[in-house]
Design an enzyme around this catalytic site. Structure first.
Site, PDB file in Angstrom:
ATOM      1  CG  ASP A 279       1.767  -2.372   2.947  1.00  0.00           C
ATOM      2  OD1 ASP A 279       1.385  -2.795   1.842  1.00  0.00           O
ATOM      3  OD2 ASP A 279       1.064  -1.645   3.685  1.00  0.00           O
ATOM      4  CD  GLU A 280       1.314   1.163  -0.151  1.00  0.00           C
ATOM      5  OE1 GLU A 280       1.459   0.987  -1.376  1.00  0.00           O
ATOM      6  OE2 GLU A 280       0.297   1.652   0.352  1.00  0.00           O
TER       7      GLU A 280
ATOM      8  NE  ARG B 178      -6.924   5.060  -3.785  1.00  0.00           N
ATOM      9  CZ  ARG B 178      -6.477   3.842  -3.524  1.00  0.00           C
ATOM     10  NH1 ARG B 178      -6.502   3.382  -2.301  1.00  0.00           N
ATOM     11  NH2 ARG B 178      -6.044   3.051  -4.484  1.00  0.00           N
TER      12      ARG B 178
ATOM     13  CE  LYS C  49      -1.653  -1.885  -0.657  1.00  0.00           C
ATOM     14  NZ  LYS C  49      -1.339  -1.494   0.733  1.00  0.00           N
ATOM     15  CB  THR C  50      -4.172  -4.074   4.558  1.00  0.00           C
ATOM     16  OG1 THR C  50      -3.902  -2.953   3.747  1.00  0.00           O
ATOM     17  CG2 THR C  50      -3.682  -3.804   5.961  1.00  0.00           C
TER      18      THR C  50
ATOM     19  CD  GLN D 139      -2.654   1.320  -5.681  1.00  0.00           C
ATOM     20  OE1 GLN D 139      -2.966   2.025  -4.735  1.00  0.00           O
ATOM     21  NE2 GLN D 139      -2.967   0.041  -5.751  1.00  0.00           N
TER      22      GLN D 139
END
Length: 762
Positions: free
Chosen positions: A217-218, A598, A32-33, A248
């Site tokens: 973002d997020e 992770r 996504k980044t 998340q």
DNA sequence: GGATCTCATGTTTTT
DNA sequence: CATGAGATCC
């Protein structure tokens, strides 16, 4: 176009999405980044949007910095004028530019952190004559913060019952105190921006016109205020590009509301929706384990995550006797993995609460392996650092009475409670801010006041110092100013009391000074702002050898080849405070999901049979989430080897009572299951990653006694509670041994050897 | 006014 | 257990 090389179809679709609202639902490890950075690059390069017409918002400074770096790599240079930063930093920039349009604030308002806020709440309670026992300051603060996150001003605060009526009053006065201090808290930065936009349409329009493209973002972690802010800013162009993953979302307790994703869909019905489902991080097994955990949450938008990394190493689940043994297990594994070629920096140990880090740290120190702890006590929150910051704040903003009060008598300069009280009464009667009052006292010999002797001396000396310091602002660097202050108040002498703690504190002051010296070009105002908005977590440098210890919350956005998830017990994960609330339980589950995802190569999950909380130890039940993980994906003893060891040192029947029986059952089940899983994993699936030492953990000598009763009739034993006694009978029952012991004081007890913790006295 | 003690408190914490 | 704030004592 070369820019898009290496992106998959979904990523390309997101990057090149035509103008308009876009919702990207991005699973963990789905890039996504990458999508966000490429999108910005695409806007600039292909659509020829000016960088200053783009606003990108992240949740951490770290994320912002990373994105900047990647963008520079993509474009070959740093785009000029691009607005990229956290919500808070973005809002501060706007507010600073608009100070003239702010109702209650002058230039150079300061930012109060949580500790400062608490002081203001306490002051507020005091001013309102409220009992801080009945209305604990931290609870009040929590309520206030929640309100601000929901964009509820004191006027709008619903006062339905007594407590909320009180809260409303405290909130209202709290806000007035902030104004008087020319200070905003973190939440204000966001809320005041929205309020400004609501009040001043001309200001809003200015920013609406400027920011043609907004990227977030997020997005699942936005709160109501942030969401409102985004909607207001994007109202004109509707080019709102948001990336998030409701699975998340782990900051509900901070006001984050992943339903903003749903809200976004409703309010932008024509939004394009793009799913990023390919995971580039984890093995299939790890992904499957993660999915098995998260799919139990209700009302999810289903994503079909997949990875090219088929197979993988089964996830190891291990029960330890207590947290110490758990730490030993972790360290043992780490040592072995290092022999395999992994470096310490490839690994992370995660836990639910910060307190859990201590035992782990002790073991890292004992074994001599390097580690770094993320978060813990933040540097800028340490007492000595906050003291220096408080001095700087007062110098910068004489209205900051919170900081003034903090350093009024630190180091002790002879101003006691009585003088303090007299002084406060006097200064407010004169209508002066405390810092101003103390300076006048020092400079104006004709001033009317009632102080004399020691008190007057102390006060006016402090006033003189402040006068000197304020005169230095702008003439010397911040580091030099710190030097002067520290020198003139004798701060070093105050800290160094001969203890190592004192040494450390002084070292922290020096480190803080070093941080100031690093950017000599920063003005005092800029430096204070940076200190307020940048956390040290942002500056965690990568270390190749040190293993990372961090909370599950802190782990979001990171990845490691090896991940240890510790403390998988009911009460810890899920945390005890969330057990009776479905939504909170769901969030705990997401937390575990974040932890698992992770990992790139391997996951080790551990739980302890007993764990100490606040000093005393009690029996734990394995986390309920563990039972959702399919056996064929797991591996590890968890049962046969550990069981006896765990039980043999546990408590008595009477102490653990019913719990222990339940525990027996779970244990037996998981033992059988793990047998199955081992054969399944070993027999059927060829694993691409070499498997070694999956179960190499050292057996305790006690475990060697696998058959026959350990205790003989006539043996003398000692029990923690009942004292010394004589064994009357002992027989093996199932997986355990039942010992009958006569205790002179307490009579005859039948004990399970596994729980009785009997000490042989031969 | 300052040192010492007791007592309550204790999830997570991008800002 | 470990910390910090407030009360109490010197």
């Amino acid at each position: 176009m070369s820019l898009l090389e290496g992106l998959n179809e979904a990523q390309k679709a997101a990057v090149m999405a035509p103008p308009g609202p876009v919702l990207v639902l991005a699973g963990p490890g789905s890039g996504k980044t990458r999508v966000l950075t490429y999108r910005i690059a695409y806007l600039i390069e292909e659509l020829k949007i000016h960088p200053w017409e783009i606003m990108a918002v992240t949740f951490t400074n770290k994320a912002a910095r990373e994105m900047r770096q990647r963008l520079e790599t993509l474009l070959g240079e740093q785009p000029r004028g691009l607005s990229m930063g956290t919500f808070h930093a973005t809002c501060v920039r706007i507010l600073r530019r608009e100070t003239d349009n702010l109702l209650h604030y002058g230039r150079d308002f300061v930012i109060f952190d949580t500790a400062d806020q608490l002081q203001v709440v306490k002051q507020s309670l005091k001013d309102l004559n409220l009992d801080d026992k009945k209305f604990p300051a931290n609870k009040m603060l929590h309520n206030i913060s929640n309100a601000k996150n929901e964009l509820i001003t004191p006027e709008l605060y619903a006062a339905g019952n007594y407590i909320s009526e009180v809260t409303r009053r405290v909130y209202s006065h709290y806000q007035e105190l902030l104004w008087a201090n020319n200070a905003m808290d973190f939440d204000d930065l966001l809320m005041n921006t929205v309020l400004l936009f609501e009040e001043r349409d001309d200001v809003l329009q200015k920013y609406q016109s400027r920011y043609q493209y907004i990227l977030v973002d997020e997005f699942q972690d936005t709160n109501t205020t942030q969401y409102t802010l985004l909607r207001m800013l994007a109202a004109k162009h509707s080019n709102l590009f948001v990336v998030g993953d409701s699975d998340q979302s782990i900051y509900k307790w901070r006001g984050a509301d992943f339903r903003n994703i749903q809200r976004f869909r409703e309010q932008f019905p024509d939004a394009q929706q793009i799913l990023l489902e390919q995971n580039y991080r984890s093995t299939q097994i790890i992904l499957d384990v993660a999915k098995s955990v998260i799919k139990r949450n209700p009302n999810r938008v289903h994503k079909e995550l997949f990875t090219m990394r088929t197979g993988g190493v089964p996830v190891v689940i291990r029960e330890a006797y207590n947290e110490h043994e758990e730490a030993e297990f972790v360290l043992d594994k780490i040592a072995n993995l290092m022999l395999e070629g992994y470096s310490g920096g490839d690994m992370a140990v995660m836990y639910r609460t910060n307190a859990q880090s201590r035992v782990l740290e002790e073991n890292f120190l004992r074994v001599g392996l390097p580690y770094r702890v993320v978060g813990a006590t933040e540097f800028y929150k340490r007492r000595e650092v906050k003291d220096i910051i408080a001095y700087l704040r007062v110098v910068h903003n004489l209205a900051d009475s919170v900081s003034f009060n903090r350093v009024f008598n630190v180091p002790p300069r002879g101003i006691g409670a009585k003088t303090r009280e007299n002084f406060t009464t006097w200064s407010s009667a004169m209508g002066w801010q405390p810092a101003e009052a103390v300076m006048r006292l020092a400079l104006d010999p004709d001033l009317k006041h009632t102080f004399s002797g020691r008190a007057l001396n102390a006060l006016s000396h402090f006033g003189q110092l402040l006068d000197v310091w304020t005169a230095l602002v702008g003439k010397v660097t911040v580091a030099e100013l710190i030097d002067v202050i520290v020198e003139q108040v004798g701060y070093r002498n105050y800290l160094e009391d001969g203890t190592t703690e004192g040494e450390e504190r002084w070292a922290n002051v020096l480190e803080f000074r070093g941080a100031a010296a690093e950017n000599p070009e920063l003005t005092l105002a800029e430096f204070l702002e940076q200190v307020a908005l940048v956390s040290e977590t942002d500056n965690l440098e990568e270390s190749a050898n040190a293993t990372t210890l961090l909370t599950l919350h802190a782990a979001k956005g990171l990845e490691f080849p090896i991940v240890f998830l510790t403390g998988l017990e009911d009460g810890l994960l899920p945390h005890s405070r969330s057990l009776d609330d479905g939504e909170e339980l769901a969030e705990e589950r997401r937390l575990l999901y974040v932890g698992i995802t992770r990992a790139m190569d391997r996951v080790y999950i551990s739980h302890a049979f007993r764990r100490s909380f606040y000093g005393d130890s009690s029996v734990s039940t394995p986390s309920r989430f563990l039972s959702d993980i399919p056996l064929e994906l797991t591996e590890g003893n968890t049962a046969s080897i550990r069981r006896r060891n765990s039980i043999s040192r546990a408590s008595t029947w009477s102490e653990s009572g019913i719990r222990s029986e339940g525990w027996h059952q779970t244990r037996r089940r998981s033992w059988e299951e793990s047998q199955e899983s081992q054969s399944a994993a070993l027999g059927q699936k060829p694993l691409p990653v070499p498997r070694t030492e999956l179960d190499d953990y050292q057996e305790d000598p006690l475990d060697k006694r696998k058959s026959g009763p350990q205790y003989q009739t006539g043996q003398r034993v000692r029990h923690a509670r009942f004292g010394e006694g004589t064994v009357i009978e002992s027989k093996v029952t199932g997986n355990d041994e039942e010992v009958t012991v006569a205790f002179p004081g307490d009579g005859i007890k039948r004990l399970a050897a596994s729980f009785a913790n009997l000490e042989l006295l031969d």
